[in-house]
Structure formats: structure tokens, C-alpha cells
Write a protein that holds these residues in place. Structure first.
Motif, short mmCIF file in Angstrom:
data_model
loop_
_atom_site.label_atom_id
_atom_site.label_comp_id
_atom_site.label_asym_id
_atom_site.label_seq_id
_atom_site.Cartn_x
_atom_site.Cartn_y
_atom_site.Cartn_z
N LEU A 73 9.93 -1.23 -7.23
CA LEU A 73 10.36 -1.99 -5.80
C LEU A 73 11.56 -2.59 -5.96
O LEU A 73 12.63 -2.53 -5.19
CB LEU A 73 9.33 -3.06 -5.51
CG LEU A 73 7.72 -2.24 -4.97
CD1 LEU A 73 7.15 -3.55 -4.65
CD2 LEU A 73 8.05 -1.56 -3.74
N VAL A 99 -3.43 -10.02 1.63
CA VAL A 99 -2.62 -8.64 1.41
C VAL A 99 -2.43 -7.97 2.84
O VAL A 99 -1.52 -7.60 3.23
CB VAL A 99 -3.44 -7.79 0.54
CG1 VAL A 99 -2.72 -6.47 0.34
CG2 VAL A 99 -3.31 -8.53 -0.95
N ALA A 104 0.62 -7.42 4.97
CA ALA A 104 1.04 -6.10 5.60
C ALA A 104 1.21 -5.99 7.26
O ALA A 104 2.32 -5.48 7.69
CB ALA A 104 0.00 -5.12 5.27
N VAL A 107 4.56 -7.63 7.93
CA VAL A 107 5.90 -6.70 7.84
C VAL A 107 5.80 -5.87 8.76
O VAL A 107 6.89 -5.82 9.41
CB VAL A 107 5.53 -6.18 6.29
CG1 VAL A 107 6.54 -4.88 6.19
CG2 VAL A 107 5.74 -6.92 4.96
N ILE A 140 9.09 -6.37 11.22
CA ILE A 140 10.11 -5.09 11.21
C ILE A 140 9.81 -4.22 12.65
O ILE A 140 11.06 -4.02 13.12
CB ILE A 140 9.94 -4.41 9.94
CG1 ILE A 140 10.36 -5.27 8.78
CG2 ILE A 140 10.94 -3.21 10.05
CD1 ILE A 140 10.18 -4.54 7.47
N LEU A 145 0.06 -2.34 0.72
CA LEU A 145 1.24 -1.93 -0.23
C LEU A 145 1.90 -0.72 0.37
O LEU A 145 3.20 -0.85 0.46
CB LEU A 145 1.00 -1.60 -1.66
CG LEU A 145 0.39 -2.95 -2.30
CD1 LEU A 145 -0.02 -2.43 -3.91
CD2 LEU A 145 1.56 -3.93 -2.68
N THR A 179 1.85 0.35 3.37
CA THR A 179 2.51 -0.32 4.93
C THR A 179 4.01 -1.00 4.46
O THR A 179 4.66 -0.36 5.07
CB THR A 179 1.48 -1.34 5.54
OG1 THR A 179 0.27 -0.52 5.55
CG2 THR A 179 2.19 -1.56 6.88
N ILE A 180 3.59 -1.87 3.56
CA ILE A 180 5.14 -2.67 3.23
C ILE A 180 6.23 -1.66 2.70
O ILE A 180 7.16 -1.50 3.15
CB ILE A 180 4.53 -3.68 2.10
CG1 ILE A 180 3.47 -4.79 2.81
CG2 ILE A 180 5.92 -4.43 1.95
CD1 ILE A 180 3.18 -5.72 2.01
N VAL A 181 5.64 -0.85 1.89
CA VAL A 181 6.61 0.16 1.28
C VAL A 181 7.16 1.11 2.31
O VAL A 181 8.41 1.30 2.47
CB VAL A 181 5.83 0.98 0.06
CG1 VAL A 181 7.08 2.03 -0.19
CG2 VAL A 181 5.80 0.17 -1.04
N GLU A 238 7.24 0.70 5.53
CA GLU A 238 8.17 -0.14 6.58
C GLU A 238 9.41 -0.52 6.07
O GLU A 238 10.38 -0.49 6.69
CB GLU A 238 7.22 -1.47 6.99
CG GLU A 238 6.17 -0.96 8.17
CD GLU A 238 6.84 -0.16 9.45
OE1 GLU A 238 7.84 -0.76 9.81
OE2 GLU A 238 6.42 0.79 9.72
N VAL A 239 9.06 -0.98 4.75
CA VAL A 239 10.47 -1.67 4.27
C VAL A 239 11.41 -0.40 3.90
O VAL A 239 12.82 -0.71 4.08
CB VAL A 239 10.37 -2.44 3.04
CG1 VAL A 239 11.68 -3.05 2.51
CG2 VAL A 239 9.52 -3.84 3.52
#
Lengths: 799, 137
Positions: free
Chosen positions: A681, A779, A783, A786, A790, B127, B129-131, B133-134
Motif C-alpha cells: 500500500l 473494519v 470501509a 472511506v 471519497i 480492504l 473497498t478501501i483499495v 476507492e483510494v
């Protein structure tokens, strides 16, 4: 009976929830739906009263709420609770019927009736609350619902200001009270207020414990601030006149039967706690605080009422003044004081609700509330004039009206305090008379609106509709009935209130029309005489007081400047603290956490154990740890982000290897996988960052270094302290002994310890499964956060 | 990537008795996906996991991930509620033994596996989702 008690408290909220639907069906007639709900509540209160559950120390009902924490919803029915409940529901019926006429054609009616019912329910909750949790919850609900009601005309600036002001003052006071409650709950070991095993029942021992800890006076002051802000005692009276921005029925309700009565109710409720039966001094702390506060408020607010130019403003200050009278009564450390408080709660509610309804009629029908424009209204509003006459003479405390009897009791109570304690205590009766003189003056002023000749400027005055006149008439009849037979009212209701507010005494009291010359009679005569002498000078007094009220002499000046100052200071602080840079936030957060943790160790006097080389430290450990240290050192010298992240990973992987060596494969696996994911990441976002670190200034380097050292020290100390504990029976042995399934002993289904042989996993999915559940919820929440942040940031306030 | 995913699933299923478990399996699966992303880009990854993009160019990937983590959470919570129906406490776990299966012989079925699957779904979904979206920023 418990169903009835619960119904009294929760029925209004149910009614409030259904009010919007009712408005769709009934339209303007929703007032009568709401009044119906209030009437059912009144009937339920009557049922409680008729069942006699409020007699002899009252009855407590408890519903389990959070049993594992010992929190239950306790409701308590005694004389005081019943009186307030009667007032809230009874005046509620009248005020809601009145609203049917007054709110005709007004906007936001569904919201208005829903909030009114919720307001009534909150007050019933306050009255019947049997423990501190319930009391505080309903207490704050009255603040909340009154906020909505005072700010009913949401677009008017004055309404907004008034609503904010009342909310700010009463909620802030509520927080003081909460702190006081926490102290009481700590000292008493219980949150129950009255009845068996409660704070009041063990007032003596709890009070001793508070005194030993030096917390008796602070607790008294904290609870007192709550009562004073709610009941608009000086200097917190400033919110009450502004609260008249609310529609008049709200004012009538708020000033007579709800909200402000909550404060004096609190004093009555805690009077036997802070003033136990075995009081030793003539003027105990309770009297110093509460009696002085009450008399000061009574006098100051009465003077301010004389300076009022608006009829509702006059009545608002008069409310504060009379609440001062009740407060003073409860403050006096003798039985007469309790009698004053108990009786005047009823008397004030009866005449003040009537007067507010009269003020609403006048404002509605004459189109103005300015005192100078109003005179001779008896020609246009004859019935209203009679009602106003009864109520305002009672307010003035003139014989033979009911207000006279309770004021007489106050005179006796203060005289007794002065006579018994002597010296400076003589100031109490003197101030009581002074306040009463002004009370006499403004009461006569209100009455004079209906007397004299009709001025030219007053236009056509309509007759009020029956829906508005009838409730006021009912209240006037109540005033007349209590005046005619005060002992009847005491026998029926107020005597039990007395029993609730005096520790160790369960008898009632009676009043009688004075036939002999007693000190109180002399004081009353002085009041009326001086009042009559000053009456011709009313306008001069009015102007004089107004002239005095400029700048810092007004409590409002302090409020406005205080709030403005706080707003400015808050803005400056946020500009300074919220720089928008992540590193500022990170530095503050970790540094604060570290300081708090270290401070806690220091306060708890945790000793740091001596460090000894652990047994079984093989060369492999040493090599791995050495590589980790080298990796850590290399991070600080990394020339670019990529190099920094990679060297940081060396450290992470070394820790993973360390776990393997220490026989913790699960931890090692997690560490490896997370380390890998984090590394990947990092690589993803690195191309967004500048390629090289900037040249840090010396100051920032020192600051960052200090924060890093602090955090490092905290972690080090925490690890050393937390790993040094060695319980006699290590948990791990129990777990390991259970880890493998006992061969053959179990049946087809086995539930002991989750039945797994991986200890870590068994802990995660069975023993601490709720923790894991919480973690995966976090978690999922991350999500979601985010996603929202965003995806939706373009749909923010800018559009 | 297939090797990593198989390893991850192995970790997930053996977790009850040997090193592994839902969380580790999930993070490893997400790592596999992120590796593909780093190598071939986000569009390729979405195509691989969900299929070719729809006409308007979007994958609706986040919706899938959202279902994944919501479903995972539901499975985990459900595995806690089922024992309550059977009269035990919330999140009580147990093992049942099934005999006479072909190939396996005796098989141990742990109810904890259901919970672990829930954890797995939640973490992978969260995870990814985050990956995604980011990453699409």
C-alpha cells in the motif's frame, strides 16, 4: 400500579410521536387531540393519587434497565411528585385547549403539538424520576423540548437568540448538576433518590462521608447550580424574559407548571438530603446558599419586573421572583420554610398560568403587549378582567387570596430564622419584605391594565374565543377555590409535599387567616402599606430602575459579552490548533496519549521492574534483534521515501522472525501478512508524495525528536510494566491444557472452549469473540467511512 | 496470485487447529489482489475479480465489495445468534464430528469456522473497498 406510572411518563412521548399523523387527520383540531392525551395523563395521575401510593414516604417502582451495571429505571411516587405531575398534566390540558384558539392559522402546528406533548412528558418524567439517571435524562429532555418551543418561530432572530440562550444556560446548569449527582452517587453508593435504601433515606451517613471528604458544600453547590439555572435564579434569570419569544401558551406552561418548576422541584427533592433531621446549626450551609439565593432572586426579579415595558416581560420577571420565593422557602431550615415552598408551588402555578393566558388574550385581541398602550381593558374584556383581578391580587399576596397564605408562611419562616440566629440573619426577613413590596407594585400594575379609561390609541379589541377564555377561567376558579379553602388544598395535596421535603417528619400542616398580631402580620402590613405609598411613584420607579440598568449592571451584558468572548476565543483556538496538516494532529495525538499514559503510571505509582536478561536468549534472537535495530536506524537516514519504507519493512520482518523464534506462529503470520500489505500500500501512494524529504528546520527536528522519544519511552515502559506481571496461575497453561481435544471423552458435539487446538484462534473466535466481532465491525466502518468521504465529498456543503 | 489465494484459503480453513484464521487469510487474499493492482493497474484487477466493465465504463466493483463486507458481518453476527437460539450464550462455539465421509473419514466441523468466514468476508471486502476507492483517486 407500575403500568400506570410508566404510562404517565411515556404516554405523552407516544402522543408526541403520533402528533404529525394526528395533524394530517385533524388539522387545526390537533390541539384537542393533544389535550386529550394530556387529559388521559391527568386521569392516570389521579389514579395514582386515589390509590394512595404517594402517602407515607411514597412508593418506588423499578424497571430493570441495565441489570449487569445495576442501572434501573426507578420511578418514585410521593406527595411532591404527585403535585408536580398534577400541575404538568392539568395545566397541560388547559394550555393545549387554549392553544387550539391561540395557534389558529399559525405555522408548524404538527411540530408544536408534538413538542408540547414531549415537553409535558419530560416534566412528568422529572417529577416521577426515582433515580439520578432517570432524573438527569428527563431533566435534559425538558431543556431540549423547551429549546424547540422557545425557538418555535425558527426564522426570527429573536427566537433563535432566546432559544439558544435558554438552552445554553439550562444545559450548562444540567452538567453542573450531573457532576453533583456523580459525587452523591459516589458518596451514597446508590443512585436511588428517595425511598428505602436511597440517598435521602441514608442522608445522615452519606452526608458524613461527604463532609469527611470535604465534598458536602461542593455537592450542594453543584446541585444548586442545576436548580438555579433551571428556575432562573439570579444571575441565571436572564434567559427567562427572552423565553417569552415562544408562543404564549408555551410561556404559560413553561412559567407555571414545567421547566422552571423543575428547579424548585429539585430543591424540594434534595432538601431532606442536604438538610437532614438532625441539623445542628440554625443557619446550615443549605440555608446560607438556598435561602440567600431565593431571597436575592425574589427581590432583584421583582425590581426588574417593575422596570418591564411588556406584559409578558413583566410576568417573566415575576415568575423568577416567585420562584425565588419558593426557593427561599425550601432554603429556610425550619418546617415553615418547607410549608412555604410546598404551598407556593401550587399557588404560583395557579395564578401564573392564569395570568399568562390573560396576557395571551390581551396580546392576541388588542394587538399589542406594550404596557404603556394598554389601559381600561375591562370595557372590552370583562371576563378576562375578572380572571386577571383574581390572579394578580393573589400574585400580589393580598389577603384573602391564596398567594397571601404562602407569602405569610415565608415571612414567618424568615422571621423565625432571624429571631433564632440573630445578628446578620435579620437580613432575611428584611429582604423578604423588600421583595414583597415590589411584588405588590408590579402586580397592581398588571391589574391596572384593566382599570382606568380606555386610551384613544387602543384600536378595536375582539372578544376572545371560548377555547382561550375557558382555560383561563378554570385556573381563576382554582385560584378562588384555594383562596376560599386553603386548608382543603393542603389536606388534599400539599400536606404530602411537606412530608416529602422534610426529613423525618411525615405530618401535615395547616394555615389560618391571621386574627392576632404576629410578626408575619406586621410584615404583611408593612408590605402593603409601603406598596400603597409607593404606587403613585410607579412611573418614576420604573424609569429609575431602567436608568440603572445599563452596561455591566445588567446580567444580560455579562451573558452577551461572555458568549461573544467565548465564540471569538473558540475561533482563535481552532485556527491555532487545526492547521489542516496531518503531522500536527499526529504529533498532538501521540504526544497526549504518551503523556496521559506516563502520567497514569506516575499517579498509580507503578514501579518499573529491574531488567534482567531473559533465560533462553539464544544467538538467533540476538542476531534478529540486531538486524531490527539496524533497520530502525537506517529508516532515519533513508534518502527517499522508497528507501525509508523498505528499511522500515526490514524492521517489521525481523519482528515477525522474532515471533517465530518465540513460538508464536500465529502472530508471526499476521505480522508478515500485514507487513506485506502495508508495504504494498505504501508503494501505491508513494508516487503521490514528493521524492525527497524537505530540509527540516532545527526547531521542528527538535520537536519531532522530543515527541518520538516520548512515545518510545512510553511504549518501552508499558511493555516492561505489562510483561513483568506473573500471575500465580498463568492463563496460558489453562488454555494449552485445553487446546487439544480430549480423545474419546467427548460426544458427537463438543462445546468446551470452542473445541479447537489453535489457542490463539480459540481465543479470537470463542473466548473473546465479542471483541473480534467489534473489530470486524470497525473494519467495515472504516470501509464505509472511506466510501462516504471519497465518494460524497463533491456533494458537500458547497452545493 | 492463485497460489497466494490458495494459501490464504488454507490458512482460513486450518485456522481452528493450526496457525491461521480468518483475519490472516483475508489480509493475505487482499495482498494478492493488491499485488495484481500494483503490477497491472486497477482496471485489470477489477476485470479479473468482477468481470468486464459495463457500458458506462464503471465496474460497480465497490458495490460488490460492499456486499462482501456487509455479508461477512452478517455471517459473523449470525454465527453468534444461532447458538443463542440453541440456548447457549451469544457467540458460543462448538465442534461437531461427522463420521464415515468418503476420502476424509472423520471430519471435524467447527462452528467457529462460520465466524471465521464472516471475519474473512468482512476484512476482504473492507480492504478491497478501501483499495479500490483510494486507488481510483
Amino acid at each position: 400500579m407500575i403500568e400506570t406510572v410508566l404510562a404517565v411518563v411515556f404516554l405523552p412521548f407516544l402522543g408526541a410521536a403520533l402528533a404529525p399523523a394526528a395533524y394530517r387527520v385533524f388539522g387545526e383540531q390537533t390541539a384537542y387531540y393533544a389535550a386529550g392525551v394530556a387529559a388521559v395523563c391527568l386521569g392516570l395521575v389521579w389514579r395514582l393519587y386515589a390509590a394512595g401510593v404517594g402517602l407515607q414516604g411514597g412508593t418506588r417502582y423499578a424497571v430493570e434497565w441495565v441489570p449487569s451495571l445495576g442501572v434501573s429505571l426507578a420511578l418514585y411516587v410521593d406527595g411532591l411528585a404527585l403535585l408536580i405531575a398534577f400541575l404538568a398534566s392539568g395545566v397541560g390540558v388547559l394550555v393545549l385547549v387554549y392553544s387550539g384558539g391561540y395557534m389558529h392559522g399559525e405555522p408548524g402546528q404538527a411540530k408544536y403539538y408534538a413538542t408540547m406533548l414531549a415537553f409535558m412528558g419530560s416534566m412528568l418524567g422529572v417529577a416521577l424520576a426515582g433515580d439520578l439517571f432517570a432524573l438527569f435524562t428527563f431533566w435534559e429532555l425538558t431543556s431540549l423540548s423547551s429549546f424547540l418551543l422557545i425557538g418555535h418561530y425558527t426564522s426570527a432572530d429573536d427566537s433563535q437568540y432566546a432559544a439558544r440562550k435558554s438552552m445554553l444556560i439550562t444545559v450548562a446548569g444540567g452538567l453542573f448538576m450531573l457532576a453533583g449527582f456523580l459525587v452523591l452517587a459516589w458518596a451514597g453508593g446508590t443512585t436511588l433518590i428517595a425511598g428505602e435504601g436511597s440517598l435521602v433515606a441514608q442522608a445522615g451517613s452519606t452526608g458524613e462521608q461527604l463532609r469527611t471528604a470535604g465534598l458536602f458544600v461542593p455537592a450542594l453547590l453543584l446541585v444548586g447550580v442545576g436548580a438555579a439555572t433551571k428556575s432562573a435564579q439570579v444571575p441565571f434569570h436572564v434567559w427567562l424574559p427572552n423565553a417569552m419569544e415562544a408562543p404564549t401558551p408555551v410561556s404559560a406552561f413553561l412559567h407555571s407548571a414545567t421547566m422552571v418548576k423543575a428547579g424548585v422541584y429539585l430543591l424540594g427533592r434534595f432538601r431532606p438530603f442536604f438538610l437532614p433531621a438532625e441539623a445542628e446549626t440554625l443557619v446550615p450551609e443549605w440555608s446560607v446558599v438556598v435561602l440567600s439565593l431565593g431571597l436575592l432572586t425574589m427581590t432583584v426579579a421583582a425590581v426588574l419586573a417593575v422596570a418591564a415595558t411588556d406584559i409578558k416581560e413583566l410576568l417573566a420577571y415575576s415568575t423568577a421572583s416567585h420562584l425565588g420565593l419558593i426557593t427561599a422557602g425550601f432554603g429556610a431550615a425550619n418546617g415553615l420554610g418547607a410549608e412555604t415552598g410546598a404551598f407556593h408551588v401550587l399557588n404560583h402555578a395557579s395564578f401564573k398560568a392564569a395570568l399568562f393566558l390573560v396576557a395571551g388574550i390581551v396580546a392576541h385581541e388588542a394587538g399589542t403587549r406594550k404596557i404603556e398602550h394598554l389601559r381600561g381593558l375591562r370595557h372590552d374584556l370583562p371576563v378576562t378582567a375578572v380572571i386577571a383581578g383574581l390572579a394578580s391580587l393573589s400574585m400580589a399576596g393580598l389577603p384573602p387570596f391564596n398567594g397571601f397564605y404562602s407569602k405569610e408562611l415565608l415571612f414567618e419562616a424568615t422571621y423565625e430564622v432571624g429571631h433564632a440566629a440573630g445578628g446578620a440573619a435579620w437580613v432575611f426577613p428584611v429582604v423578604a419584605v423588600l421583595g414583597s413590596v415590589f411584588t405588590f407594585l408590579y402586580s397592581v400594575k398588571f391589574l391596572s391594565l384593566f382599570l382606568g379609561d380606555r386610551p384613544e390609541t387602543l384600536g378595536h379589541v375582539h372578544r376572545p374565543p371560548a377555547a382561550m377564555l375557558a382555560p383561563a377561567a378554570v385556573l381563576a376558579v382554582a385560584v378562588a377555590a384555594i383562596s376560599a379553602d386553603p386548608n382543603g388544598a393542603i389536606r388534599l395535596l400539599v400536606g404530602d409535599v411537606y412530608a416529602s421535603t422534610v426529613a423525618g417528619e411525615a405530618h401535615s400542616f395547616s394555615v389560618k387567616f391571621p386574627t392576632k398580631l404576629k410578626p408575619a402580620v406586621v410584615m404583611s402590613a408593612i408590605t402593603i402599606g409601603v406598596g400603597a405609598l409607593l404606587w403613585p411613584q410607579y412611573d418614576r420607579l420604573h424609569r429609575g430602575v431602567r436608568r440603572l440598568l445599563a452596561g455591566p449592571a445588567r446580567a444580560n451584558w455579562w451573558y452577551d459579552n461572555g458568549v461573544n468572548g467565548l465564540t471569538t476565543a473558540g475561533r482563535r483556538f481552532s485556527e491555532w490548533a487545526q492547521t489542516g496538516l496531518v503531522r500536527t494532529y499526529a504529533a498532538w495525538t501521540v504526544a497526549t496519549t504518551a503523556v496521559l499514559a506516563l502520567g497514569a503510571y506516575l499517579v498509580a505509582a507503578v514501579s518499573i521492574p529491574a531488567l534482567t536478561p531473559a533465560a533462553g536468549l539464544t544467538p538467533a534472537f540476538v542476531i534478529v534483534l540486531a538486524v531490527a535495530v539496524v533497520g530502525a536506524a537506517a529508516v532515519t537516514g533513508a534518502p527517499s521515501h522508497i528507501a525509508g519504507v523498505l528499511t522500515l519493512s526490514i524492521l517489521g520482518f525481523m519482528v515477525a522472525i522474532f515471533y517465530i523464534l518465540a513460538d508464536a506462529p500465529d502472530l508471526a503470520l499476521t505480522q508478515l501478512v500485514v507487513e506485506t500489505l502495508v508495504l504494498v500500500l505504501f508503494l501505491l501512494v508513494l508516487n503521490r508524495l514528493p521524492a525527497f524529504y524537505g530540509e527540516p528546520s532545527r526547531l521542528r527536528a527538535i520537536r519531532d525528536g522530543a515527541v518520538a522519544t516520548l512515545v518510545g519511552a512510553t511504549v518501552f515502559v508499558t511493555v516492561v510494566v505489562s510483561t513483568s506481571a506473573s500471575p500465580a496461575e498463568p492463563l496460558s497453561e489453562v488454555l494449552v491444557s485445553r487446546a487439544n481435544l480430549p480423545p474419546g471423552e467427548h460426544g458427537a458435539f463438543f462445546t468446551d472452549y470452542g473445541g479447537g487446538s489453535n489457542v490463539v484462534n480459540v481465543i479470537l473466535v470463542d473466548l473473546r469473540a465479542t471483541d473480534t466481532m467489534g473489530e470486524i465491525a470497525v473494519v467495515a466502518m472504516a470501509a464505509l467511512a472511506v466510501l462516504t468521504l471519497i465518494r460524497m465529498r463533491e456533494r458537500g456543503e458547497t452545493q | 496470485m492463485p497460489i497466494i489465494v490458495v494459501t490464504a484459503l488454507a490458512l482460513l480453513f486450518q485456522g481452528h487447529n493450526r496457525p491461521g484464521g480468518g483475519f490472516i487469510g483475508a489480509v493475505l487474499t487482499a495482498t494478492a489482489a493488491v499485488l495484481v493492482y500494483v503490477t497491472f493497474g486497477l482496471d485489470y484487477l477489477q476485470g479479473l475479480l468482477i468481470g468486464p466493465p459495463t457500458a458506462d465504463g464503471s465496474h460497480g466493483a465497490t458495490e460488490w465489495y460492499r456486499w462482501l463486507f456487509a455479508g461477512g458481518l452478517a455471517v459473523a453476527a449470525g454465527s453468534g445468534i444461532v447458538p443463542m437460539a440453541a440456548g447457549s450464550g451469544f457467540l458460543t462455539q462448538g465442534v461437531a464430528f461427522v463420521h464415515g465421509l468418503p476420502l476424509y473419514g472423520e471430519l471435524e466441523v467447527a462452528s467457529a469456522l462460520a465466524f471465521d468466514l464472516g471475519v474473512y468476508g468482512t476484512v476482504v471486502g473492507g480492504l478491497l473497498t478501501i483499495v479500490s476507492e483510494v486507488g481510483s483517486e
